[in-house]
Write an enzyme that holds these catalytic residues in place. Structure first.
Site, PDB file in Angstrom:
ATOM      1  N   GLU A   1       0.833  -1.200   0.000  1.00  0.00           N
ATOM      2  CA  GLU A   1       0.000   0.000   0.000  1.00  0.00           C
ATOM      3  C   GLU A   1       0.875   1.260   0.000  1.00  0.00           C
ATOM      4  O   GLU A   1       2.089   1.194   0.203  1.00  0.00           O
ATOM      5  CB  GLU A   1      -0.914   0.006   1.225  1.00  0.00           C
ATOM      6  CG  GLU A   1      -0.157   0.089   2.535  1.00  0.00           C
ATOM      7  CD  GLU A   1      -1.055   0.486   3.696  1.00  0.00           C
ATOM      8  OE1 GLU A   1      -1.517   1.639   3.690  1.00  0.00           O
ATOM      9  OE2 GLU A   1      -1.264  -0.337   4.596  1.00  0.00           O
TER      10      GLU A   1
ATOM     11  N   LYS B   1      -4.953  -2.856  13.921  1.00  0.00           N
ATOM     12  CA  LYS B   1      -4.299  -1.767  14.656  1.00  0.00           C
ATOM     13  C   LYS B   1      -4.844  -1.705  16.085  1.00  0.00           C
ATOM     14  O   LYS B   1      -6.049  -1.803  16.319  1.00  0.00           O
ATOM     15  CB  LYS B   1      -4.510  -0.434  13.937  1.00  0.00           C
ATOM     16  CG  LYS B   1      -3.824  -0.372  12.573  1.00  0.00           C
ATOM     17  CD  LYS B   1      -4.044   0.982  11.928  1.00  0.00           C
ATOM     18  CE  LYS B   1      -3.322   1.070  10.585  1.00  0.00           C
ATOM     19  NZ  LYS B   1      -3.982   0.273   9.533  1.00  0.00           N
TER      20      LYS B   1
END
Length: 408
Positions: A48, A182
């Site tokens: 990404e 996360k």
């Protein structure tokens, strides 16, 4: 047949590639390195670009991106960092392009909802996990490496703040290597969401313990674990053979030496969440804000952990891509041997003189043919027009251009 191939190659739908056995979209721009890798059937790993524009400050962002690419090359695979530059979706970036992205302001954080707008207005965009999965699917890149995926935000049952990463995982075939969700998110609810949407979640290693990004343990277990890259590649091969059309998450725990203290990181996250709420920061801006706030609260320690886990994930992802490519090559070789074994291929061949026998076989002109796979080679529409003359009616056949693209 030659005319048909030329038609497909020149068509505005894209060009036909013998190596990828699919259509390459005209909206994709491949770097020379990725283009060569596709031609030579080398394993490719998607990366990404929001980590460059929104995940880290300069110059750590550029340094990390380039180091991650080099780690993948050293393992024997080819990196393909994905981003949108002036409205064109790039599969693989050059070093100057990475540098430019790392310094730019105002690059749009691009998920599924943003892709069409960014491309249409010829803007610059950095792809999120969801955006990168879409590009990887278009480019036929099966493995994608990132730091951590998005998920259900804390208090998500009230705010309905759920990352598009999860939705994209539920409708793609991509294997995503990450260090779990996360830590700023609600890990338990995220795992429930992934289960509901049929995403295969595996911890990497001997344990099913699901990692928590900065730390090795989250208090939750993954449904499965894959012990090594070969095991993960086998799971992906099985998923594709079954046409599941849903993604796979391989959650790699951060190395023990780089992991942070659970209590320290949780206190930093709680403080950052309170600040974000007071400032009214929501939506796609909250994740980069929280990561930056946690980095400040931990004196930069969380940024160091973030960099370390991404590098480790790159090694694992490259190994999985290599093992999966070996499985594909082995399968192709076995299929080639079967085709060359002297057995004639069996097709359904339409004919006026053909009919089905009581035994379920097809008979044509006295010769029995077994039923087999259907091979479709194009198609055509036949129209008849009639014109009346004084003496007779003449029938003319007009064959239109193929109405379907051929499958080979």
């Amino acid at each position: 047949m030659a005319k048909m191939l030329n038609f497909l190659r020149s068509s505005h739908y894209g060009f036909y590639s013998r190596n990828t056995r699919r259509f390459s979209h005209s909206t994709l721009v491949y770097s020379e390195e990725v283009k060569c890798a596709k031609t030579e059937n080398k394993p490719i790993v998607a990366l990404e670009s929001t980590i460059i524009t929104h995940g880290m400050p300069y110059p750590q962002n550029v340094e990390t991106a380039l180091e991650v690419e080099n780690i993948i090359r050293e393992q024997g695979a080819v990196p393909a960092t994905i981003a949108i530059l002036k409205g064109q979706l790039h599969i693989g970036l050059t070093k100057p392009q990475v540098e430019s992205l790392g310094k730019q302001k105002g690059v749009i954080k691009t998920s599924r909802r943003d892709l069409a707008f960014v491309v249409a207005d010829k803007l610059n965009g950095a792809t999120t996990v969801a955006g990168t999965i879409i590009a990887a699917e278009l480019a036929d890149i099966p493995v994608f490496v990132t730091g951590g995926i998005g998920g259900v935000h804390r208090d998500g049952e009230n705010t309905m703040d759920v990352s598009a990463d999860l939705t994209e995982l539920s409708r793609s075939k991509t294997l995503v290597v990450c260090s779990g969700v996360k830590s700023i998110l609600d890990i338990g609810k995220t795992l429930e969401y992934l289960e509901t949407h049929g995403v295969t979640v595996c911890a990497f290693g001997d344990s099913k313990e699901f990692p928590s990004f900065y730390t090795r343990r989250s208090g939750f277990e993954a449904p499965y674990n894959v012990i090594d890259a070969t095991h993960a590649a086998r799971v992906m091969k099985a998923a594709r053979d079954l046409h599941l059309s849903s993604g796979i998450v391989v959650a790699v725990p951060i190395c023990e030496k780089d992991a942070m203290n659970d209590k320290v990181i949780e206190e930093a996250i709680e403080h950052a969440l309170r600040e974000a709420n007071q400032r009214g920061i929501r939506g796609k801006e909250i994740t980069p804000y929280l990561l930056a706030a946690v980095s400040v609260a931990t004196g930069g320690a969380s940024l160091g952990a973030n960099i370390a886990l991404i590098k480790n994930n790159a090694k694992v992802g490259a190994d999985i891509a290599i093992q999966y490519q070996k499985l594909r090559n082995t399968f192709s070789s076995e299929q080639g041997l079967k085709k060359g074994s002297g057995n004639k291929p069996r097709f359904h061949v339409p004919s006026r003189n053909m009919h089905t026998t009581p035994r379920g076989l097809i008979k044509e002109n006295g010769t029995q043919l077994e039923r087999g796979d259907v091979l479709v080679i194009g198609g055509a529409n036949v129209d008849r027009t009639y014109r009346i003359s004084e003496e007779k009616i003449q029938a003319h056949k007009t064959i239109s251009a193929p109405s379907k693209q051929s499958c080979f």
